[in-house]
Design a protein around this motif. Structure first.
Motif, short mmCIF file in Angstrom:
data_model
loop_
_atom_site.label_atom_id
_atom_site.label_comp_id
_atom_site.label_asym_id
_atom_site.label_seq_id
_atom_site.Cartn_x
_atom_site.Cartn_y
_atom_site.Cartn_z
N LEU A 58 -1.34 6.44 8.28
CA LEU A 58 -2.23 5.27 8.16
C LEU A 58 -2.89 5.23 6.78
N LEU A 59 -3.26 6.38 6.26
CA LEU A 59 -3.86 6.43 4.92
C LEU A 59 -2.85 5.98 3.87
N ARG A 60 -1.60 6.35 4.04
CA ARG A 60 -0.56 5.87 3.12
C ARG A 60 -0.43 4.36 3.20
N MET A 61 -0.50 3.82 4.42
CA MET A 61 -0.42 2.38 4.59
C MET A 61 -1.59 1.67 3.91
N VAL A 62 -2.76 2.27 3.99
CA VAL A 62 -3.94 1.69 3.33
C VAL A 62 -3.74 1.71 1.82
N SER A 63 -3.19 2.81 1.29
CA SER A 63 -3.04 2.96 -0.16
C SER A 63 -2.09 1.95 -0.75
N ILE A 64 -1.13 1.44 0.03
CA ILE A 64 -0.17 0.46 -0.49
C ILE A 64 -0.49 -0.95 -0.04
N GLY A 65 -1.60 -1.12 0.72
CA GLY A 65 -2.07 -2.45 1.03
C GLY A 65 -1.51 -3.10 2.28
N LEU A 66 -0.70 -2.37 3.06
CA LEU A 66 -0.17 -2.96 4.30
C LEU A 66 -1.23 -2.93 5.40
N ILE A 67 -2.16 -1.99 5.29
CA ILE A 67 -3.31 -1.92 6.20
C ILE A 67 -4.56 -1.92 5.34
N VAL A 68 -5.58 -2.63 5.79
CA VAL A 68 -6.84 -2.69 5.05
C VAL A 68 -7.95 -2.10 5.92
N GLN A 69 -8.94 -1.53 5.27
CA GLN A 69 -10.07 -0.94 5.97
C GLN A 69 -11.30 -1.79 5.67
N GLN A 70 -11.91 -2.32 6.74
CA GLN A 70 -13.05 -3.20 6.56
C GLN A 70 -14.28 -2.62 7.27
N PRO A 71 -15.45 -2.77 6.65
CA PRO A 71 -16.69 -2.24 7.27
C PRO A 71 -16.91 -2.84 8.66
N ARG A 72 -17.21 -1.97 9.58
CA ARG A 72 -17.55 -2.34 10.97
C ARG A 72 -16.36 -2.88 11.76
N ARG A 73 -15.24 -3.16 11.10
CA ARG A 73 -14.07 -3.67 11.81
C ARG A 73 -12.93 -2.66 11.86
N GLY A 74 -13.05 -1.60 11.09
CA GLY A 74 -12.02 -0.57 11.10
C GLY A 74 -10.77 -0.99 10.36
N LEU A 75 -9.62 -0.49 10.83
CA LEU A 75 -8.34 -0.76 10.19
C LEU A 75 -7.72 -2.04 10.74
N LEU A 76 -7.21 -2.87 9.83
CA LEU A 76 -6.54 -4.11 10.21
C LEU A 76 -5.24 -4.23 9.44
N VAL A 77 -4.24 -4.83 10.06
CA VAL A 77 -3.01 -5.15 9.35
C VAL A 77 -3.32 -6.25 8.33
N SER A 78 -2.86 -6.07 7.09
CA SER A 78 -3.16 -7.05 6.05
C SER A 78 -2.51 -8.39 6.37
N HIS A 79 -3.14 -9.45 5.89
CA HIS A 79 -2.61 -10.79 6.09
C HIS A 79 -1.46 -11.07 5.13
N ILE A 80 -0.62 -12.02 5.49
CA ILE A 80 0.45 -12.47 4.60
C ILE A 80 -0.13 -13.54 3.69
N ASP A 81 -0.12 -13.28 2.39
CA ASP A 81 -0.63 -14.22 1.40
C ASP A 81 0.56 -14.99 0.83
N LEU A 82 0.67 -16.27 1.17
CA LEU A 82 1.84 -17.05 0.76
C LEU A 82 1.97 -17.12 -0.75
N ALA A 83 0.87 -17.39 -1.44
CA ALA A 83 0.93 -17.51 -2.90
C ALA A 83 1.32 -16.19 -3.55
N ASP A 84 0.76 -15.10 -3.07
CA ASP A 84 1.04 -13.77 -3.62
C ASP A 84 2.47 -13.34 -3.34
N HIS A 85 3.08 -13.90 -2.30
CA HIS A 85 4.41 -13.43 -1.91
C HIS A 85 5.46 -13.70 -2.99
N LEU A 86 5.32 -14.77 -3.74
CA LEU A 86 6.27 -15.03 -4.83
C LEU A 86 6.19 -13.93 -5.88
N ASP A 87 5.00 -13.41 -6.14
CA ASP A 87 4.86 -12.28 -7.07
C ASP A 87 5.51 -11.03 -6.49
#
Length: 220
Positions: free
Chosen positions: A57-86
């Motif tokens: 899970l820590l590896r996933m956080v380090s590459i951005g597939l999972i994000v850690q948010q205060p009070r919400r814990g670990l979440l799967v990152s959202h798909i950013d349409l604009a960023d996807h072309l990059d």
């Protein structure tokens, strides 16, 4: 002189197995973007123990597939349409490099294996069988990455592949699975024949497909 047996494959670390399991859950949207990632649930699913799961899970956080948010814990990152072309643009450079390396460095067995995987993709695409298609796609990536012997490029490209895979699953109605399968076959044939230009051409065709696919999703 008798032929020596091949050395045994190194035993995979539990953390690597946990990482693969979580990656599959994310890329196939079984863990949807924005959904919570509960360590205890992953431990129960993988049967691998808290320590390897936590490391994965820590590896996933380090590459951005999972994000850690205060009070919400670990979440799967959202798909950013604009960023996807990059993401696709960056992956293009790495895929072309890996394809060229594999065309030069692959063993005879790896060349056969990559062709076999590409053929399975074409067959699955012809049947419209997404599960078989994605399994063959993953197997092709693994052979290609091993054959390239370019660990830096592979390490950089894997998170991008996962992001592209889950994007494709989420919006597959916009794509042509047969076109994608044929691009993989072009890549595989180039590697199998040791033709660097053809292998890079196949990788380029695949990235052109993914870029066009992403643009259709964004435009719609």
């Amino acid at each position: 002189m008798p032929k020596l047996p091949a050395p045994p494959l190194p035993k995979r670390r539990a953390a690597d197995m946990a990482y693969d399991a979580i990656e599959t859950l994310i890329s196939t949207l079984q863990l949807a973007p924005g959904s919570p990632v509960v360590e205890a649930d992953i431990v129960e699913l993988t049967q691998l123990g808290r320590t390897p799961v936590r490391e994965a899970l820590l590896r996933m956080v380090s590459i951005g597939l999972i994000v850690q948010q205060p009070r919400r814990g670990l979440l799967v990152s959202h798909i950013d349409l604009a960023d996807h072309l990059d993401v696709v643009q960056t992956r293009r450079v790495l895929e072309c490099l890996i394809a060229a390396c594999s065309a030069r460095r692959a063993t005879a067995l790896q060349r056969k294996d990559i062709l076999r995987c590409a053929d399975k993709m074409v067959q699955a695409a012809t049947r419209g069988h997404l599960v078989d298609y994605m399994a063959a796609d993953l197997a092709l990536d693994q052979v290609n990455h091993q054959a390239s012997h370019n660990h830096s490029a592979v390490k950089a490209v894997v998170p991008l592949i996962v992001q592209c895979r889950r994007f494709w699953v989420a919006y597959q109605h916009e794509g042509d699975i047969m076109e994608a399968a044929q691009a993989h076959m072009d890549l595989a044939q180039g590697i199998a024949t040791g033709d660097e230009a053809a292998a890079v051409g196949g990788a380029t065709r695949l990235m052109d497909y993914l870029q066009g696919f992403a643009r259709r999703v964004i435009d719609n």
